[in-house]
Design a protein around this motif. Structure first.
Motif, PDB file in Angstrom:
ATOM      1  N   MET A   1       0.866  -1.205   0.000  1.00 43.44           N
ATOM      2  CA  MET A   1       0.000   0.000   0.000  1.00 43.44           C
ATOM      3  C   MET A   1       0.893   1.243   0.000  1.00 43.44           C
ATOM      4  N   LYS A   2       0.569   2.180  -0.829  1.00 44.02           N
ATOM      5  CA  LYS A   2       1.363   3.388  -0.922  1.00 44.02           C
ATOM      6  C   LYS A   2       1.218   4.201   0.366  1.00 44.02           C
ATOM      7  N   GLU A   3       2.335   4.898   0.758  1.00 39.47           N
ATOM      8  CA  GLU A   3       2.289   5.690   1.983  1.00 39.47           C
ATOM      9  C   GLU A   3       1.236   6.795   1.910  1.00 39.47           C
ATOM     10  N   SER A   4       1.117   7.414   0.718  1.00 37.62           N
ATOM     11  CA  SER A   4       0.182   8.546   0.594  1.00 37.62           C
ATOM     12  C   SER A   4      -1.254   8.119   0.618  1.00 37.62           C
ATOM     13  N   ASN A   5      -1.513   6.749   0.464  1.00 38.63           N
ATOM     14  CA  ASN A   5      -2.911   6.275   0.467  1.00 38.63           C
ATOM     15  C   ASN A   5      -3.561   6.419   1.830  1.00 38.63           C
ATOM     16  N   ARG A   6      -2.782   6.819   2.834  1.00 41.71           N
ATOM     17  CA  ARG A   6      -3.340   6.918   4.183  1.00 41.71           C
ATOM     18  C   ARG A   6      -3.880   8.306   4.506  1.00 41.71           C
ATOM     19  N   ASP A 386      -8.943   9.338  -4.405  1.00 44.84           N
ATOM     20  CA  ASP A 386      -7.594   8.785  -4.328  1.00 44.84           C
ATOM     21  C   ASP A 386      -6.766   9.633  -3.357  1.00 44.84           C
ATOM     22  N   SER A 387      -6.223   9.017  -2.310  1.00 49.68           N
ATOM     23  CA  SER A 387      -5.483   9.772  -1.303  1.00 49.68           C
ATOM     24  C   SER A 387      -4.188  10.360  -1.866  1.00 49.68           C
ATOM     25  N   ASN A 388      -3.610   9.735  -2.929  1.00 49.98           N
ATOM     26  CA  ASN A 388      -2.419  10.315  -3.562  1.00 49.98           C
ATOM     27  C   ASN A 388      -2.712  11.708  -4.082  1.00 49.98           C
ATOM     28  N   GLU A 389      -3.870  11.819  -4.735  1.00 49.21           N
ATOM     29  CA  GLU A 389      -4.264  13.111  -5.290  1.00 49.21           C
ATOM     30  C   GLU A 389      -4.507  14.122  -4.175  1.00 49.21           C
ATOM     31  N   ASN A 390      -5.136  13.682  -3.094  1.00 50.51           N
ATOM     32  CA  ASN A 390      -5.394  14.580  -1.973  1.00 50.51           C
ATOM     33  C   ASN A 390      -4.106  15.094  -1.356  1.00 50.51           C
ATOM     34  N   PHE A 391      -3.122  14.217  -1.220  1.00 43.64           N
ATOM     35  CA  PHE A 391      -1.859  14.598  -0.598  1.00 43.64           C
ATOM     36  C   PHE A 391      -1.127  15.642  -1.423  1.00 43.64           C
ATOM     37  N   SER A 392      -1.344  15.644  -2.737  1.00 42.06           N
ATOM     38  CA  SER A 392      -0.665  16.614  -3.602  1.00 42.06           C
ATOM     39  C   SER A 392      -1.178  18.029  -3.385  1.00 42.06           C
ATOM     40  N   PHE A 393      -2.361  18.183  -2.754  1.00 36.40           N
ATOM     41  CA  PHE A 393      -2.911  19.509  -2.511  1.00 36.40           C
ATOM     42  C   PHE A 393      -2.205  20.223  -1.357  1.00 36.40           C
ATOM     43  N   ILE A 394      -1.512  19.479  -0.497  1.00 43.62           N
ATOM     44  CA  ILE A 394      -0.880  20.095   0.668  1.00 43.62           C
ATOM     45  C   ILE A 394       0.243  21.019   0.215  1.00 43.62           C
ATOM     46  N   HIS A 395       0.339  22.181   0.856  1.00 42.03           N
ATOM     47  CA  HIS A 395       1.373  23.160   0.518  1.00 42.03           C
ATOM     48  C   HIS A 395       2.757  22.518   0.681  1.00 42.03           C
ATOM     49  N   PRO A 396       3.658  22.730  -0.267  1.00 43.00           N
ATOM     50  CA  PRO A 396       4.986  22.095  -0.190  1.00 43.00           C
ATOM     51  C   PRO A 396       5.710  22.354   1.122  1.00 43.00           C
ATOM     52  N   GLU A 400       5.926  18.074   4.895  1.00 40.45           N
ATOM     53  CA  GLU A 400       6.762  17.213   5.729  1.00 40.45           C
ATOM     54  C   GLU A 400       6.184  17.048   7.134  1.00 40.45           C
ATOM     55  N   PHE A 401       5.797  18.171   7.769  1.00 40.34           N
ATOM     56  CA  PHE A 401       5.319  18.028   9.144  1.00 40.34           C
ATOM     57  C   PHE A 401       3.922  17.418   9.187  1.00 40.34           C
ATOM     58  N   VAL A 402       3.096  17.599   8.113  1.00 38.35           N
ATOM     59  CA  VAL A 402       1.798  16.936   8.056  1.00 38.35           C
ATOM     60  C   VAL A 402       2.004  15.427   7.916  1.00 38.35           C
ATOM     61  N   THR A 403       2.927  15.044   7.064  1.00 39.81           N
ATOM     62  CA  THR A 403       3.248  13.624   6.890  1.00 39.81           C
ATOM     63  C   THR A 403       3.692  13.008   8.209  1.00 39.81           C
ATOM     64  N   SER A 404       4.561  13.716   8.918  1.00 41.57           N
ATOM     65  CA  SER A 404       5.056  13.212  10.195  1.00 41.57           C
ATOM     66  C   SER A 404       3.934  13.072  11.208  1.00 41.57           C
ATOM     67  N   THR A 409       0.226   9.429  14.216  1.00 42.17           N
ATOM     68  CA  THR A 409      -1.129   9.028  14.590  1.00 42.17           C
ATOM     69  C   THR A 409      -1.371   7.563  14.265  1.00 42.17           C
ATOM     70  N   LEU A 410      -0.955   7.143  13.074  1.00 40.21           N
ATOM     71  CA  LEU A 410      -1.194   5.765  12.650  1.00 40.21           C
ATOM     72  C   LEU A 410      -0.320   4.778  13.416  1.00 40.21           C
ATOM     73  N   ASP A 411       0.924   5.167  13.726  1.00 39.10           N
ATOM     74  CA  ASP A 411       1.831   4.253  14.415  1.00 39.10           C
ATOM     75  C   ASP A 411       1.507   4.139  15.907  1.00 39.10           C
ATOM     76  N   ASN A 412       1.180   5.271  16.522  1.00 35.00           N
ATOM     77  CA  ASN A 412       0.988   5.295  17.978  1.00 35.00           C
ATOM     78  C   ASN A 412      -0.488   5.315  18.388  1.00 35.00           C
ATOM     79  N   LYS A 413      -1.363   5.350  17.370  1.00 35.44           N
ATOM     80  CA  LYS A 413      -2.812   5.441  17.641  1.00 35.44           C
ATOM     81  C   LYS A 413      -3.133   6.643  18.529  1.00 35.44           C
TER      82      LYS A 413
END
Length: 814
Positions: A1-6, A386-396, A400-404, A409-413
């Motif tokens: 599963m692609k990372e951006s699909n989350r 498609d979450s890939n497309e959604n992730f591309s909307f985030i300001h450059p 990075e900090f949104v991804t983190s 959240t997903l790792d530590n619930k």
């Protein structure tokens, strides 16, 4: 599963809506005899499943009214359709139909409108229930009831004969239960439910009154609230609130205990006191039954039926009343629950819309994202599933900090809460959003990431604007060397900026101070005045202005100018005030130098002016003896100008004395009326074009400087004459009061604008009006007048309207 699909996004809910609609169709198909769809204006039926009651018509038909509706019912059906279309409401009607076998039957038809995005009706989806048997039962019931009524009319006083019809009444009771259920089922208003149940019960039992009363509490007192009463035409019953305790003990104590109250005959029932009996007679009650509804140990309602005459209530009747009471209560609670649910759903939708947010959920295993339908409205553009497309909307810069944050959240619930920017792909516009989410467990190894996204662009813009404004404010205060303060009056806490501490010679601190901490730096001679100004601003005006001296920590005395205004009030009293203070020591020194110069110059001018006056008078006498009339006139004019110049010098000297609070007073006791009369006569001789009228009070003796009060009268009367160029009346009046006298001078001249009336007593002030500027003067007369009155402990003010003249008032204490 692609990372951006989350990651966050939006997806359509059309599939869920189709499933919901399909389930609704299956439910209606399973619970109804007929299912149909029509177009928006009902001109054709798109689909008809008659299910053996009506002939099936899968293809669209336009003459359905002629084929299925009896002629006598067509007008009512057409009227109900028009009403439903006009009101965009549910179509609900019972009518006759031509059944599949050609026979006549009855159907309860109900159709709901389906709307498009613009709120317009696209089609109708309906269902019909076969009520032929119920209608036949009702007809039989009516016939049975009519027969029963005839029998009761003939044998009402013969109870034994009435009991012979027990089987008939039992059949009627069963039919009544069917009718009660059919009647209450579609109702949604609690009061309508209560009235419908008691009306049917009252008609079935042939009683004079029947009602359902809920128990409500007001100020810890319980009342029976009677909204609508079923009654026979000859015996209306007053609706409203009745205290539960006002009922006799046989009623309220028994009802609270959860027991029925059954009275067969008011006059013979030994449980009823004579006092209570008289009260019941006033309502024309002869017999009654009250059924209590006790829920969770508390009396919540009663169902009551009454007769004007004695009646032997049967166990079957009482049992029926108990059943009706319970079914009414259940229907009312159901209606209230449905209404509360609808209101909660509406509030939720309004809250979501008002908060400018949408909801979403992500399947961490597949990356599929579902958004609520209003996501495009919130963001301003369509978001792909498609979450890939959604992730591309985030300001450059924020990616990075949104991804983190999402990974954590997903790792530590742990909860997600981030603010970041996205880019509108249609126009490149920056949009600020706040995303909040939580990982929730759906099964043993299945999770869902759900949350909300809120558009916070306006909030961010407001924060930026506020920050910019505060920075400008700070720079402005620094540039002007102004001390700013913010006073929480209720808690007596004052916040100062750094300049405030600097002016007092203190080290700045972030902690708030009390007002008393500030007042300790005020010069002792100014302390009371400043305290009074602050209290008056808090209690009355909401405005504060004072010039005062402070004593710094290093012993320096500095002059300050303070301004303040109420920021918030409660019950007309200021609860918060903000303001500024700045150093005016330099200006005060310049002013003192100016006043000193004026004082010295005035004194120096007065000596040669006195000599000029003497020489002028001698010259005038010489010319008069020589009978040199032409030169005598010139000398007269010169002496007049010398007198005017002397008056101006005296005004400047008086101004200096008033400023230094050193205006001398020679107090003596004199009659104010005599002084008014004397000064009025002097001006009348000099101004024959005006009429000076007097309205004097009883002889009033005042303790004051007679010469200075005469100066006040002269200034006010001469001003009244001067500013009434067309002549007219000048009225001088005097009124005795408990604490002194009130003197008023009224003219009918040019008047003074409202916004200028407070300033006319200021030094050198002249009204900036073309008419007024034509009159000579330095703007010192009213300033000196006010100073003299204030030195006497009096007050002075003006009332005026432009074009209608002015009235100056002053008071003097006895």
């Amino acid at each position: 599963m692609k990372e951006s699909n989350r990651y966050l996004g939006e997806a359509s809910t059309e599939g869920a809506l189709r499933q919901s609609e399909a389930r609704l169709r299956l439910f209606i198909a399973a619970s109804s005899n007929v299912v149909y769809r029509t177009n928006a204006d009902w001109t054709r039926i798109e689909q008809l499943a008659g299910k053996e009651m009506l002939a099936d018509k899968p293809e669209p038909i336009g003459d359905w009214m002629k084929n299925y509706i009896l002629p006598e019912d067509r007008p009512s059906v057409q009227a109900a359709i028009r009403q439903a279309i006009a009101g965009k409401s549910v179509f609900d009607l019972e009518h006759q139909v031509v059944q599949a076998d050609g026979s006549t039957g009855w159907m309860h038809s109900r159709a709901v409108p389906i709307f498009d995005k613009q709120g317009e009706i696209m089609e109708w989806f309906g269902a019909g229930t076969d009520i032929t048997e119920r209608k036949r039962t009702e007809a039989a019931l009516r016939e049975s009831a009519a027969n029963c009524q005839a029998q009761l009319e003939e044998a009402k006083d013969q109870a034994a004969e009435w009991h012979k019809s027990k089987d008939l009444l039992q059949a009627g009771a069963d039919a009544f239960r069917v009718m009660l259920g059919d009647t209450l089922r579609p109702l949604g208003d609690p009061i309508e439910i209560q009235y419908a149940a008691t009306r049917l019960l009252g008609q079935h039992l042939h009683v004079d009154w029947a009602f359902y009363a809920e128990v409500v509490s007001k100020n810890r007192v319980d009342f029976f609230q009677i909204e609508r009463v079923y009654h026979v035409p000859a015996h209306p019953f007053p609706e409203g609130l009745y205290p539960v305790e006002s009922f006799s003990s046989i009623n309220h104590e028994t009802l609270r205990a959860g027991q029925n109250v059954v009275v067969y005959d008011l006059e013979t029932d030994v449980r009823i006191s004579e006092k209570a009996r008289r009260s019941y007679r006033a309502f024309d009650l002869g017999s009654w039954v009250c059924i209590p509804l006790n829920k969770s140990g508390r009396l919540v309602a009663v169902l009551a039926v009454h007769e004007t005459r004695p009646r032997r209530w049967t166990p079957e009747e009482i049992h029926l009343m108990e059943e009706v009471a319970e079914r009414t209560w259940a229907a009312v609670e159901r209606a209230r629950a449905e209404k509360a649910l609808a209101e909660n759903e509406e509030r939720l939708q309004l809250s979501v819309k008002a908060a400018n947010l949408f909801t979403w959920d992500i399947n961490p295993q597949t990356g599929e994202i579902n958004h609520s339908s209003n996501s495009a409205e919130v963001l301003g553009f369509e978001v792909e599933k498609d979450s890939n497309e959604n992730f591309s909307f985030i300001h450059p810069d924020d990616k990075e900090f949104v991804t983190s944050a999402i990974r954590q959240t997903l790792d530590n619930k742990s909860p997600l809460d981030v603010e970041h920017r996205i880019i509108n792909p249609q126009n490149g516009q920056e949009i600020w959003v706040r995303a909040q989410g939580q990982l929730t467990k759906k099964g043993s190894n299945e999770y869902s990431f759900i949350g909300i996204t809120q558009n916070i662009t306006k909030r961010k813009q407001a924060e930026e604007a506020l920050h910019t404004s505060e920075e400008r404010y700070r720079i402005a205060l620094q540039s002007a060397e102004m001390a700013a303060w913010d006073w929480d009056v209720e808690n007596d806490l004052v916040q100062w900026n750094d300049q405030h501490y600097y002016l007092l010679g203190l080290q700045s601190t972030p902690f708030a101070k009390s007002s008393a901490f500030f007042l300790q730096f005020i010069h002792p001679e100014d302390l009371q005045r400043v305290s009074n100004e602050l209290m008056q601003a808090v209690e009355e005006t909401g405005l504060y202005h004072a010039e005062f001296r402070i004593v710094r920590t290093d012993g320096q005395v500095r002059w300050m100018n303070g301004y303040g205004r109420a920021v918030s009030k409660k019950a007309s009293k200021t609860t918060r005030m903000a303001g500024v203070m700045f150093d005016i020591t330099h200006y005060k020194l310049l002013e003192q130098q100016k006043e000193g110069f004026i004082s010295i110059a005035s004194h120096e001018l007065k000596t040669p002016l006195t000599s000029l006056k003497a020489y002028g008078e001698i010259l005038q006498e010489i010319l008069e003896e020589a009978d040199d009339k032409a030169n005598v006139e010139l000398v007269n004019k010169m002496n007049g100008q010398i007198d005017r110049l002397a008056g101006l010098i005296n005004d400047l000297l008086d101004t200096t004395k008033i400023l230094e609070q050193q205006l001398p007073l020679n107090r003596e006791r004199f009659n104010i009326n005599e002084l008014i009369r004397q000064r009025a006569e002097d001006h009348q001789h000099m101004s024959p074009g005006h009429t000076i009228t007097l309205d004097l009070c009883d002889d009033a003796l005042v303790q004051a400087d007679q010469e200075r009060i005469g100066q006040v009268l002269t200034n006010l009367i001469s001003n009244a004459i001067k500013y009434s160029p067309k002549g007219g009346e000048v009225r001088v009046s005097c009124k005795a009061r408990q604490d002194g006298v009130l003197v008023s001078v009224q003219d009918h001249g040019v008047g003074i604008p409202k916004q200028m009336q407070e300033k006319v007593f200021e030094r050198f002030f002249r009204v900036p009006d073309v008419q007024v500027r034509n009159y000579p003067g330095m703007g010192l007369g009213l300033y000196i007048t006010a100073g003299i009155i204030h030195r006497h402990g009096g007050t002075i003010w003006v009332e005026s309207e432009p074009g209608k003249g002015a009235t100056f008032h002053f008071t003097l204490p006895f």
